[in-house]
Enzyme design. Sequence first.
Site, short mmCIF file in Angstrom:
data_model
loop_
_atom_site.label_atom_id
_atom_site.label_comp_id
_atom_site.label_asym_id
_atom_site.label_seq_id
_atom_site.Cartn_x
_atom_site.Cartn_y
_atom_site.Cartn_z
CE LYS A 22 -1.72 1.53 4.07
NZ LYS A 22 -1.40 2.91 4.42
CG ASN A 23 2.27 2.67 3.53
OD1 ASN A 23 1.10 2.97 3.23
ND2 ASN A 23 2.65 2.45 4.77
NE ARG A 95 -1.06 11.83 7.93
CZ ARG A 95 -1.39 13.01 8.45
NH1 ARG A 95 -2.60 13.20 8.92
NH2 ARG A 95 -0.53 14.00 8.47
CB CYS A 119 -4.58 11.02 12.37
SG CYS A 119 -4.69 9.27 12.04
NE ARG A 124 0.21 10.12 10.44
CZ ARG A 124 -0.27 9.14 9.67
NH1 ARG A 124 -1.44 8.61 9.94
NH2 ARG A 124 0.40 8.72 8.63
CG ASP A 308 3.16 1.34 9.74
OD1 ASP A 308 3.41 1.60 8.55
OD2 ASP A 308 2.83 2.21 10.57
NE ARG A 401 -7.58 4.34 5.35
CZ ARG A 401 -6.62 4.94 6.08
NH1 ARG A 401 -6.74 5.01 7.39
NH2 ARG A 401 -5.58 5.46 5.51
C1 EPZ Z 1 4.12 6.96 6.61
O1 EPZ Z 1 3.31 7.97 7.18
C2 EPZ Z 1 3.22 5.75 6.43
N1 EPZ Z 1 2.13 6.07 5.51
C3 EPZ Z 1 2.66 5.32 7.78
O2 EPZ Z 1 1.90 4.13 7.57
C4 EPZ Z 1 3.82 5.00 8.72
O3 EPZ Z 1 3.31 4.67 9.99
C5 EPZ Z 1 4.75 6.22 8.83
O4 EPZ Z 1 5.19 6.61 7.51
C6 EPZ Z 1 5.98 5.94 9.67
O5 EPZ Z 1 6.68 4.86 9.14
C7 EPZ Z 1 2.39 6.05 4.17
O6 EPZ Z 1 3.50 5.81 3.73
C8 EPZ Z 1 1.22 6.36 3.27
P1 EPZ Z 1 6.13 10.28 8.76
P2 EPZ Z 1 3.88 9.49 7.22
O7 EPZ Z 1 6.06 11.56 8.03
O8 EPZ Z 1 4.77 9.75 6.08
C9 EPZ Z 1 6.24 13.57 12.21
C10 EPZ Z 1 0.12 2.67 7.82
O9 EPZ Z 1 -0.25 2.07 8.83
N2 EPZ Z 1 6.11 14.57 11.13
O10 EPZ Z 1 7.25 9.36 8.47
O11 EPZ Z 1 2.70 10.38 7.43
C11 EPZ Z 1 5.01 12.70 12.32
O12 EPZ Z 1 4.03 13.33 13.12
C12 EPZ Z 1 0.50 4.13 7.90
O13 EPZ Z 1 0.25 2.15 6.68
C13 EPZ Z 1 6.10 15.92 11.45
O14 EPZ Z 1 6.17 16.30 12.61
O15 EPZ Z 1 4.75 9.48 8.55
C14 EPZ Z 1 5.55 11.44 12.95
O16 EPZ Z 1 5.64 11.64 14.35
C15 EPZ Z 1 0.19 4.71 9.27
N3 EPZ Z 1 5.99 16.83 10.44
C16 EPZ Z 1 6.95 11.34 12.36
O17 EPZ Z 1 7.27 12.65 11.86
C17 EPZ Z 1 5.91 16.43 9.12
O18 EPZ Z 1 5.84 17.30 8.21
C18 EPZ Z 1 7.09 10.35 11.21
O19 EPZ Z 1 6.03 10.59 10.32
C19 EPZ Z 1 5.92 15.06 8.82
C20 EPZ Z 1 6.04 14.13 9.84
#
Ligand code: EPZ
Length: 444
Positions: A22-23, A95, A119, A124, A308, A401
């Site tokens: 998916k990702n 998102r 969320c 996030r 995850d 999802r």
């Molecule tokens: C991706 O989300 C995945 N989704 C998530 O999978 C996964 O849990 C996550 O990466 C972490 O591995 C997809 O790839 C579609 P991040 P993403 O930006 O990119 C903070 C699932 O279950 N952050 O790596 O949204 C954020 O809050 C989903 O398949 C900021 O503060 O996650 C988090 O604490 C759930 N500001 C950390 O960084 C930003 O601009 C990592 O988030 C961006 C992120």
Amino acid sequence: MDKMVIEGGFPLVGEVSISGSKNASLPIIVSSIMFDGSDNEIDNVPDLEDIKTIKKLLISLGAEIKESGQADKLIINTSNINNYDAPYDLVKTMRASVLVLGPLLAKYKRARVSLPGGCAIGARPIDFHLNALKLLGATVEVDHGYVDVYADKLKGAVINFPIPSVTGTENVIMAATLAEGTTIIKNAAREPEIDDMITALNNGGAEIKRTEPAVIAINGVKKLKRLCHRVLPDRIEAGTFMAASAITKGDIFLKNINVSHLKSVIEKLSEAGARVIINSSSSMRVKGSKVIKSVDISTSPYPDFPTDMQAQMMALMTLSSGLCVISENVFENRFMHVAELIRLGANIKIRNNFAIVKGAKKLSGAEVMATDLRASASLVLAGLASSDGLTTVSRIYHLDRGYEKMEKKLADLGAIISRVKASDPLSAEAENPDFNDTACSKSA
Ligand code: EPZ
């Protein structure tokens, strides 16, 4: 709204074929926006609600998605894109829709995307994405819940992420692909889904290279040719079925996987007593053990233990022989499954971002509610291991999802599991699919 009903206590035995990631599919599908010359082909795409959402979004931008005659193959033509807005009603359900920012900005120098909103698993924000796009020369304006980005042109820059962000890295890669000059991303996320997207883009004419584990260099090009790619296997679906074998003391052969992306999960499950037999680079056997050993888990960006898989491992630990500590270090609120696992008989205490899990002798079936994608998987696993009474998991739209044909794959392994429509037609849940009392508006 559908529910899952499970009669637990049976070992899962047999073979399961893992679907495409998916990702990886999500960023690769939106990257087609940058390939407007001909029909783009993306193969091994899982049939998931999130994929349906991103297809709807692309069509709303003016893309054409053609029939390919193959369930997991998408043919996308983006030659007639004429709209650059990603509306709230689509972004709030997923998102990852913010991933259109990079390719729309790269190709059309403009995009208007609804801010994703809150969320269940955390705030996030997307500040890292927006700050990076500014460094590439974009003007970023946020108002009325939308972010407008536009630029006369994009120029390469050095982007240093404060912490690794998966979709943040993906958005910047796409924005930089057609920019003038070279962009260097430091503290880039290392998830394999990013490298799969890089492969897809490079095969279509981009010039992107991971020069160090956390550094990515993008040489902007004028035009891309055609996107034609087969998406890599879903490592989190694979990890979930590995945990399913361990928690039911089963014996599952997993195929169509990428073993090298599962190192940290193999390590932890082996520590917990499961027997993992690597058959090839794309298949393995996982045998559950009589005694589930307690192992501490600490989530961290790839290649460490994936957030995850935290909820699924917690389900396993609820039946372990001792006490363990699970620390969630990526998201600030990813313990929504704890209260539901306790309803099944688990013994878990939360202290800030730590969950202390004391193994119980058994779990007993109960009615539980899914709150987010991986929490729903955790509850299904716990239900499969609950030795007395039925487990009903409600709000399994969360599960749909991210898991393709989950109940069929589990039933083929011997699980007694069925999907039923919500019985009470008057229940708020049945009437209004958007009904939800968690902070998350069905996004993750
Ligand atoms: C991706 O989300 C995945 N989704 C998530 O999978 C996964 O849990 C996550 O990466 C972490 O591995 C997809 O790839 C579609 P991040 P993403 O930006 O990119 C903070 C699932 O279950 N952050 O790596 O949204 C954020 O809050 C989903 O398949 C900021 O503060 O996650 C988090 O604490 C759930 N500001 C950390 O960084 C930003 O601009 C990592 O988030 C961006 C992120």
